[in-house]
Design a protein around this motif. Structure first.
Motif, short mmCIF file in Angstrom:
data_model
loop_
_atom_site.label_atom_id
_atom_site.label_comp_id
_atom_site.label_asym_id
_atom_site.label_seq_id
_atom_site.Cartn_x
_atom_site.Cartn_y
_atom_site.Cartn_z
N MET A 1 -8.19 -9.53 -18.85
CA MET A 1 -7.70 -10.01 -17.56
C MET A 1 -6.43 -9.26 -17.19
O MET A 1 -5.57 -9.01 -18.02
N LEU A 2 -6.33 -8.90 -15.93
CA LEU A 2 -5.15 -8.19 -15.45
C LEU A 2 -3.99 -9.16 -15.25
O LEU A 2 -4.19 -10.31 -14.86
N PRO A 3 -2.77 -8.67 -15.46
CA PRO A 3 -1.59 -9.50 -15.16
C PRO A 3 -1.57 -9.83 -13.66
O PRO A 3 -2.13 -9.09 -12.84
N PRO A 4 -0.89 -10.92 -13.27
CA PRO A 4 -1.01 -11.43 -11.89
C PRO A 4 -0.56 -10.48 -10.79
O PRO A 4 -1.23 -10.38 -9.76
N VAL A 5 0.54 -9.78 -10.96
CA VAL A 5 1.02 -8.90 -9.88
C VAL A 5 0.10 -7.69 -9.74
O VAL A 5 -0.24 -7.29 -8.63
N THR A 6 -0.33 -7.12 -10.86
CA THR A 6 -1.25 -5.99 -10.82
C THR A 6 -2.54 -6.40 -10.11
O THR A 6 -3.05 -5.67 -9.25
N LEU A 7 -3.06 -7.57 -10.46
CA LEU A 7 -4.28 -8.08 -9.83
C LEU A 7 -4.06 -8.28 -8.33
O LEU A 7 -4.90 -7.90 -7.51
N ALA A 8 -2.92 -8.86 -7.95
CA ALA A 8 -2.62 -9.09 -6.53
C ALA A 8 -2.49 -7.76 -5.78
O ALA A 8 -3.01 -7.63 -4.66
N LEU A 9 -1.81 -6.79 -6.37
CA LEU A 9 -1.66 -5.49 -5.71
C LEU A 9 -3.01 -4.80 -5.54
O LEU A 9 -3.29 -4.21 -4.49
N LEU A 10 -3.84 -4.89 -6.55
CA LEU A 10 -5.20 -4.33 -6.46
C LEU A 10 -5.96 -5.00 -5.33
O LEU A 10 -6.56 -4.32 -4.48
N ALA A 11 -5.92 -6.33 -5.27
CA ALA A 11 -6.64 -7.08 -4.24
C ALA A 11 -6.14 -6.74 -2.84
O ALA A 11 -6.93 -6.53 -1.91
N VAL A 12 -4.82 -6.67 -2.67
CA VAL A 12 -4.25 -6.37 -1.35
C VAL A 12 -4.64 -4.96 -0.90
O VAL A 12 -5.08 -4.77 0.24
N ASN A 13 -4.50 -3.99 -1.78
CA ASN A 13 -4.84 -2.61 -1.42
C ASN A 13 -6.30 -2.46 -1.05
O ASN A 13 -6.63 -1.83 -0.04
N VAL A 14 -7.19 -3.04 -1.84
CA VAL A 14 -8.62 -2.93 -1.56
C VAL A 14 -8.98 -3.69 -0.28
O VAL A 14 -9.74 -3.19 0.56
N THR A 15 -8.41 -4.87 -0.10
CA THR A 15 -8.69 -5.66 1.11
C THR A 15 -8.22 -4.93 2.36
O THR A 15 -8.96 -4.84 3.35
N VAL A 16 -7.00 -4.39 2.33
CA VAL A 16 -6.49 -3.63 3.48
C VAL A 16 -7.38 -2.43 3.76
O VAL A 16 -7.73 -2.16 4.92
N PHE A 17 -7.80 -1.74 2.71
CA PHE A 17 -8.67 -0.58 2.90
C PHE A 17 -9.97 -0.97 3.59
O PHE A 17 -10.40 -0.33 4.55
#
Length: 183
Positions: A1-17
């Motif tokens: 499992m990814l740490p929370p901030v890394t997971l959130a940054l991944l989700a935000v970047n992919v969602t914005v894209f």
């Protein structure tokens, strides 16, 4: 499992894209000339540009690096320090790229996008923590920046790395000082 901030940054970047496909998203890229012509827009786009990516290859490489580094570095320094270094490294990357662009007139009106400056800060942090490969990565960035072989904003990478490295040294020195006993 990814740490929370890394997971959130991944989700935000992919969602914005995904959400900004087929739009004129590039207007939220950091454009160096905004610093002179529209400083408030420059400040806004300095932040928003970190979450935009030009194409699928661009976001794939950045998110791969984010996940590979984030799962180790975030756990090592903590989520709060990690997000601070990430965001401020991205802004430092924008700043150095802007200085380069304004002094050379190279890319003066061209939007810069991507999480690379922020991720480069995490690479700089890894260097400060002893990762020697990170220095090789930095050397390659300097070589490509000087050679001017592509439209990649290498000075954003370098600026992010420098900030991340400085913060890594600060964190390392503080942790070392706090763990030693004075007699």
């Amino acid at each position: 499992m990814l740490p929370p901030v890394t997971l959130a940054l991944l989700a935000v970047n992919v969602t914005v894209f995904i959400l900004l496909q087929n739009t004129n998203w590039y207007r939220f890229g950091s454009i160096p000339s905004y610093l002179l012509n529209d400083p408030s827009m420059f400040l806004i786009t300095a932040f928003t540009s970190m979450f935009l990516h030009a194409n699928i290859v661009h976001i794939a490489f950045n998110m791969l690096a984010l996940v590979a580094l984030g799962r180790v570095i975030e756990d090592a320094i903590g989520s709060m320090r990690y997000i601070i270094v990430y965001i401020l490294s991205g802004l430092s990357g924008v700043a150095l790229h802007t200085i380069y662009s304004l002094t050379t007139n190279n890319g003066f009106n061209t939007p810069m996008v991507g999480a690379s400056g922020a991720i480069s800060g995490i690479i700089g942090l890894a260097a400060a923590m002893g990762d020697r490969f990170a220095y090789i990565w930095l050397a390659v960035q300097f070589i490509f920046a000087i050679a001017g072989l592509s439209s990649i904003a290498y000075f954003a990478h370098i600026g992010g790395f420098i900030f991340g490295f400085m913060m890594g040294r600060l964190y390392h020195d503080r942790m070392y000082r706090d763990s030693t006993y004075l007699t």
